[in-house]
Design a protein around this motif. Structure first.
Motif, PDB file in Angstrom:
ATOM      1  N   GLU A  29       0.616  -0.896  -0.312  1.00 44.86           N
ATOM      2  CA  GLU A  29       0.014  -0.054   0.549  1.00 44.86           C
ATOM      3  C   GLU A  29       0.999   0.904   0.491  1.00 44.86           C
ATOM      4  OE1 GLU A  29      -3.051  -0.051  -0.181  1.00 44.86           O
ATOM      5  OE2 GLU A  29      -3.669  -2.025  -0.927  1.00 44.86           O
ATOM      6  N   VAL A  30       0.235   2.562  -0.491  1.00 43.29           N
ATOM      7  CA  VAL A  30       1.520   3.399  -0.577  1.00 43.29           C
ATOM      8  C   VAL A  30       1.493   4.038   0.214  1.00 43.29           C
ATOM      9  CG1 VAL A  30       1.195   5.554  -1.932  1.00 43.29           C
ATOM     10  CG2 VAL A  30       0.804   4.205  -3.389  1.00 43.29           C
ATOM     11  N   GLU A  31       0.547   4.264   1.192  1.00 47.26           N
ATOM     12  CA  GLU A  31       0.398   5.187   2.508  1.00 47.26           C
ATOM     13  C   GLU A  31       1.376   4.119   3.030  1.00 47.26           C
ATOM     14  OE1 GLU A  31       0.222   8.588   4.005  1.00 47.26           O
ATOM     15  OE2 GLU A  31      -0.101   8.689   2.277  1.00 47.26           O
ATOM     16  N   THR A  32       1.460   3.010   3.918  1.00 52.20           N
ATOM     17  CA  THR A  32       2.294   1.963   4.042  1.00 52.20           C
ATOM     18  C   THR A  32       3.582   2.467   4.300  1.00 52.20           C
ATOM     19  OG1 THR A  32       0.155   0.675   4.633  1.00 52.20           O
ATOM     20  CG2 THR A  32       2.494  -0.320   5.256  1.00 52.20           C
ATOM     21  N   THR A  33       4.016   2.279   2.882  1.00 49.39           N
ATOM     22  CA  THR A  33       5.557   2.540   2.504  1.00 49.39           C
ATOM     23  C   THR A  33       5.664   3.882   2.315  1.00 49.39           C
ATOM     24  OG1 THR A  33       5.010   0.743   0.063  1.00 49.39           O
ATOM     25  CG2 THR A  33       6.786   2.196  -0.087  1.00 49.39           C
ATOM     26  N   LEU A  34       5.172   4.534   2.612  1.00 45.65           N
ATOM     27  CA  LEU A  34       5.799   6.043   2.503  1.00 45.65           C
ATOM     28  C   LEU A  34       6.058   6.473   4.005  1.00 45.65           C
ATOM     29  CD1 LEU A  34       3.193   8.540  -0.403  1.00 45.65           C
ATOM     30  CD2 LEU A  34       5.529   8.197  -0.161  1.00 45.65           C
ATOM     31  N   GLN A  35       5.393   6.066   4.239  1.00 43.43           N
ATOM     32  CA  GLN A  35       5.225   6.235   5.972  1.00 43.43           C
ATOM     33  C   GLN A  35       6.674   5.406   6.893  1.00 43.43           C
ATOM     34  OE1 GLN A  35       3.871   8.915   8.008  1.00 43.43           O
ATOM     35  NE2 GLN A  35       2.357   9.042   5.908  1.00 43.43           N
ATOM     36  N   ALA A  36       6.761   4.693   6.036  1.00 44.34           N
ATOM     37  CA  ALA A  36       8.639   3.672   5.986  1.00 44.34           C
ATOM     38  C   ALA A  36       9.715   4.885   5.728  1.00 44.34           C
ATOM     39  CB  ALA A  36       8.095   2.216   5.829  1.00 44.34           C
ATOM     40  N   TYR A  37       8.945   5.005   4.587  1.00 43.69           N
ATOM     41  CA  TYR A  37      10.442   6.262   3.445  1.00 43.69           C
ATOM     42  C   TYR A  37      10.038   7.445   4.165  1.00 43.69           C
ATOM     43  CZ  TYR A  37      11.604   9.250   0.511  1.00 43.69           C
ATOM     44  OH  TYR A  37      12.731  10.112   0.033  1.00 43.69           O
TER      45      TYR A  37
END
Length: 79
Positions: A29-37
C-alpha cells in the motif's frame, strides 16, 4: 518532527509512489510504504552508516561486515 513534516508535505513522493505502484514496481500500500520512507528520512546517520548501507546494497543486500541479509533476495532477481 521531521517525519511528520515530510509526511505533511510529501505530495511529490506520493505521486512517485502511485506511479511506481501503477507500473508494478510497488506491491504494498502506498501510504504504508510512504510512512516507512518518511521514518527512514528522519533517521540520523553518519558517513560510516551511509558507507555500510551502500556496501550492503552493492553486495546484493548482504551486509559485508556482519554477513547478514538486510534486503530481501527477491529484490535482486528479475522474477
Amino acid at each position: 518532527m521531521v517525519r511528520r513534516s515530510e509526511s505533511d508535505s510529501g505530495d511529490r513522493n506520493r505521486a512517485i509512489a502511485y506511479l511506481m505502484r501503477n507500473f508494478g514496481m510497488l506491491e504494498t500500500e502506498v501510504e504504508t510504504t510512504l510512512q516507512a520512507y518518511f521514518r527512514q528520512c528522519a533517521l540520523l546517520v553518519d558517513t560510516r552508516d551511509l558507507a555500510t548501507m551502500g556496501a550492503t546494497l552493492a553486495n546484493r543486500g548482504v551486509n559485508p561486515m556482519t554477513r547478514e541479509r538486510a534486503v530481501g533476495e527477491r529484490m535482486w532477481c528479475a522474477c
